[in-house]
Design a protein around this motif. Sequence first.
Motif, PDB file in Angstrom:
ATOM      1  N   UNK A 566    -108.261 -81.893 -11.390  1.00 39.20           N
ATOM      2  CA  UNK A 566    -107.873 -80.481 -11.397  1.00 39.20           C
ATOM      3  C   UNK A 566    -107.139 -80.172 -12.693  1.00 39.20           C
ATOM      4  N   UNK A 567    -107.663 -79.193 -13.457  1.00 41.25           N
ATOM      5  CA  UNK A 567    -106.969 -78.819 -14.689  1.00 41.25           C
ATOM      6  C   UNK A 567    -105.677 -78.097 -14.341  1.00 41.25           C
ATOM      7  N   UNK A 568    -104.594 -78.517 -14.949  1.00 37.59           N
ATOM      8  CA  UNK A 568    -103.290 -77.939 -14.654  1.00 37.59           C
ATOM      9  C   UNK A 568    -103.207 -76.503 -15.160  1.00 37.59           C
ATOM     10  N   UNK A 569    -102.313 -75.748 -14.584  1.00 32.71           N
ATOM     11  CA  UNK A 569    -102.024 -74.414 -15.113  1.00 32.71           C
ATOM     12  C   UNK A 569    -101.511 -74.536 -16.538  1.00 32.71           C
ATOM     13  N   UNK A 570    -101.951 -73.637 -17.402  1.00 33.65           N
ATOM     14  CA  UNK A 570    -101.499 -73.689 -18.793  1.00 33.65           C
ATOM     15  C   UNK A 570    -100.155 -73.001 -18.991  1.00 33.65           C
ATOM     16  N   UNK A 571     -99.573 -72.455 -17.925  1.00 34.82           N
ATOM     17  CA  UNK A 571     -98.251 -71.845 -18.044  1.00 34.82           C
ATOM     18  C   UNK A 571     -97.198 -72.926 -17.913  1.00 34.82           C
ATOM     19  N   UNK A 572     -96.509 -73.217 -19.021  1.00 37.05           N
ATOM     20  CA  UNK A 572     -95.431 -74.199 -19.039  1.00 37.05           C
ATOM     21  C   UNK A 572     -94.130 -73.462 -19.367  1.00 37.05           C
ATOM     22  N   UNK A 573     -93.278 -73.188 -18.373  1.00 43.63           N
ATOM     23  CA  UNK A 573     -92.041 -72.448 -18.663  1.00 43.63           C
ATOM     24  C   UNK A 573     -91.076 -73.206 -19.558  1.00 43.63           C
ATOM     25  N   UNK A 574     -91.195 -74.533 -19.596  1.00 44.63           N
ATOM     26  CA  UNK A 574     -90.352 -75.339 -20.484  1.00 44.63           C
ATOM     27  C   UNK A 574     -91.075 -76.646 -20.763  1.00 44.63           C
ATOM     28  N   UNK A 575     -90.513 -77.431 -21.660  1.00 40.46           N
ATOM     29  CA  UNK A 575     -91.173 -78.662 -22.054  1.00 40.46           C
ATOM     30  C   UNK A 575     -91.221 -79.661 -20.908  1.00 40.46           C
ATOM     31  N   UNK A 576     -90.250 -79.592 -19.991  1.00 37.00           N
ATOM     32  CA  UNK A 576     -90.225 -80.534 -18.878  1.00 37.00           C
ATOM     33  C   UNK A 576     -91.442 -80.394 -17.974  1.00 37.00           C
ATOM     34  N   UNK A 577     -91.999 -79.188 -17.869  1.00 36.05           N
ATOM     35  CA  UNK A 577     -93.104 -78.929 -16.942  1.00 36.05           C
ATOM     36  C   UNK A 577     -94.470 -79.112 -17.587  1.00 36.05           C
ATOM     37  N   UNK A 578     -94.512 -79.542 -18.838  1.00 39.07           N
ATOM     38  CA  UNK A 578     -95.791 -79.685 -19.545  1.00 39.07           C
ATOM     39  C   UNK A 578     -96.664 -80.746 -18.880  1.00 39.07           C
ATOM     40  N   UNK A 579     -97.969 -80.457 -18.793  1.00 35.88           N
ATOM     41  CA  UNK A 579     -98.947 -81.426 -18.266  1.00 35.88           C
ATOM     42  C   UNK A 579    -100.082 -81.472 -19.281  1.00 35.88           C
ATOM     43  N   UNK A 580     -99.997 -82.408 -20.203  1.00 35.76           N
ATOM     44  CA  UNK A 580    -100.949 -82.500 -21.307  1.00 35.76           C
ATOM     45  C   UNK A 580    -101.557 -83.891 -21.392  1.00 35.76           C
ATOM     46  N   UNK A 581    -101.940 -84.445 -20.245  1.00 37.64           N
ATOM     47  CA  UNK A 581    -102.664 -85.712 -20.147  1.00 37.64           C
ATOM     48  C   UNK A 581    -103.818 -85.500 -19.182  1.00 37.64           C
ATOM     49  N   UNK A 582    -104.822 -86.366 -19.246  1.00 40.28           N
ATOM     50  CA  UNK A 582    -105.986 -86.257 -18.370  1.00 40.28           C
ATOM     51  C   UNK A 582    -105.944 -87.299 -17.259  1.00 40.28           C
ATOM     52  N   UNK A 583    -106.493 -86.903 -16.106  1.00 43.32           N
ATOM     53  CA  UNK A 583    -106.543 -87.771 -14.926  1.00 43.32           C
ATOM     54  C   UNK A 583    -105.149 -88.279 -14.579  1.00 43.32           C
ATOM     55  N   UNK A 584    -104.170 -87.422 -14.789  1.00 40.47           N
ATOM     56  CA  UNK A 584    -102.778 -87.844 -14.693  1.00 40.47           C
ATOM     57  C   UNK A 584    -102.211 -87.826 -13.290  1.00 40.47           C
ATOM     58  N   UNK A 585    -101.071 -88.475 -13.186  1.00 37.44           N
ATOM     59  CA  UNK A 585    -100.267 -88.505 -11.967  1.00 37.44           C
ATOM     60  C   UNK A 585     -98.823 -88.250 -12.377  1.00 37.44           C
TER      61      UNK A 585
END
Length: 828
Positions: A566-585
């Motif tokens: 599932x592609x993550x939402x591209x809305x990152x309110x701050x750096x802590x919430x960033x999801x910029x890896x694939x097949x991640x957990x």
Amino acid sequence: MTTPTILPSFAAGELSPALHGRVDLAKYQVGLATCLNWFVHPFGGVSTRAGTAFVGEVYRHTGRSRLVPFAFNTTQTYVLEFADQKMRVIKDGGYVLESALTITGITQANPGVVSASGAHGFSNGDMVWLQDISGMPELNRRRYTINGVTGSTFELGVSTVGLGPWTSGGTAARIYTLGTPYLTADLARLKYVQSADTMTLTHPSYAPRTLTRTGHTSWTLTTTTFAPTQQPPTSVASDSPGASYSYVVTAVSEETGEESVASSVVTSADQTSTVSWTDATDAGSYNVYKARNGVYGFIGRAPDGSPGFTDTSIEPDTSDGPPQAKNPFDAADKYPGCSTYHEGRQWYARTNTKPQTLYSSASAAFNNMNTSTPSKDSDAITRTIASREVNEIRHLLSLNVLLVWTSGAVWKAWAGAQADVMTPANCAVKPQSYEGIADIPPIATESSAVYVTASGKKVRDVAYEFASDSFQGRNVSILAGHLFEGRTIEEWAYAKDPDGIIWCVRSDGVLLGFTYLKEHDVYAWHRHVTDGLVESVACITEGSETILYLAVKRTVNGQTVRYVERMASRYFPDVHSSWCVDSGTGYNGWNTDATRTLTLSGAAWNAGDTVTVTADGHTPFTAASLGTQYILRSGQNQVTVTVTAYTDSSHVSATLDMAPDVSMQATAIPDWALASITLDGLWHLEGRALAILADGSVQPTATVSRGRITLTRAAGRIVAGLPYVCDLETLNIEAGPPTLQGRLKVINEVTLRVKDTRGLSVGPTSSRLVDIKERLGENYGYPTMLVTGDEKVLIDPSWNTQGRVFVRQSNPLPATVVAIIPRLEAGA
């Protein structure tokens, strides 16, 4: 002398090298030479794409799965995974599970045997999901195909020898699976159309089927019955038996007005007799028809519950006859290949025997294909396209007319100039374009539709033009023709919100993005790659966004595997919430309840000193808490404590990793996290080196071993997965007249105008990049914040005739570029 030049938009996306000399085109000024793992916003800026989260393994790794969206409304949405003769359901980022059973024991054996409370109802070959097991954490959050099933036990199919003993807890839940007739080889041509909780599935090799949902784990797939839902009356009789006159009776539904087929024939000796019958369920009235010269005509209507109908020598109206049963799809080679809804009817098209024929249901009765003699306006419709070539109908799309796509042309079916709605007497078919369609459904956007042409190498749009009173279109892939050289589009899905991107599966497994906004003339292509091949896509609404799901083929531990992600939402309110890896957990241990606080108290506040940690509003501590770490944060001030002694469930002793700010001393703090030095649940990436973002900081890569990675520093929020690189390259700069093309030039300095960005490198080429220094006034231990504004960097200069700027994001961090401002010096 250096001159600043601004590139204020990238709204044309990646342009073909064949256009790199067309500096005269308006699209050249807003185009890019490379747009890899960046996507174009409709406003012209570009952002690095979001990463993907691991959802689960497909049904069988040996075969390709097909993802299909199912949406009852904007809140009840699913993705259906069709595999070889199986279907499974995904909701909110996970496979739908049946009711979980409590595990009562697991053996240390090969294979491991699980005992469950009570009869589990599992069968050999079922797939189950285990979690929350104590003592054997390696088994948690994994799928197993079970065998050796008994009444209360089952074998996992893997060895548990060498694992610690099971101590307590755990649940086992079967992954909900529905049987289907569709083979893997046929899934690509499977087509669907949905109305509320019912989806119609069509394929030329299978009878049409109806998929119905009544709950998350309650789905039925049945062969569609083409007949009125209203049944006719029974036991029709005459009070004057004889053979002189013949009658039939139909029932009319009280709720829908649908008319049944005719009852059995009853005959009478004279035409002043009374015809009676046994009422049909749900009927509101009954129509009576009498034969004249072998043709039945209407003579009257009787309400439900009446004793019958008396014929008083009524002359039959033979222009109004009873419906006649019809099923055009009753045998092999007569099964339709596509379907849609239009003007209150369900339309079908394309059988093997009649590839150019359209079939509609009766009005407001989707499974009723009945007709009458003579025909009525509400009857089913059959129309065959008259064309020079016999090109099969591949898709139907309902707009203000019914658009009919064949392999060789686009047609419109409508009522004609003199009528409002289509009927058997008013149904015209007229060509609109002689560019056919591939076996991929067209996509309806806000004011138009887009489709892949029959070659699979071009994308066109189509919209109504008042001036010509026809549907006209254009080639919207012409600027990026290089993306389709030797390759074709195999699937696509439309993510409407927030950016209007069509995600396309290319035949080589590359994911193409196409940002399309017709009213602003935005059509921009971009490429997206991952460490694997994308095989299927589907988009559904989740919350306020349209979310992309992907079926991806990867290589892990030397084995070919297939996952749904599932592609993550591209809305990152701050750096802590960033999801910029694939097949991640991920792991998130940060507290979200303001009533639950931690308070530090002690006599000394230096690194290594011991303090007391007091929990208010919760009781998180146990004797097993020794060695655990907690992070406490107040603004940008934070401290990590390591538990050294257990007092009670609300009090422990702990050591400080650094001297905390005075604002954190003896103060109840709600912003805290249970930190972790490890991340589990990574069996699907065993042996792979993963990128890690922990509490907003990039940590060194770590390799998965036994489903786990170990971090260099404990964190409260962790995201880990496969890394990917995002590359952005401008076209040869042009600031003429006079033209700069062919002249030597150098760029010494670049200003990037960015939004919520961190971690970029910039240079004239991919081999001469300079990192942008971004850390400003953040406190020690706190991650560098995302930047919005201008970032100026002195790059490694290179005299050349191109004058390009290359931007790379190689970190698991987000970036958005809204303008690039190079300072250029041109030579002779």
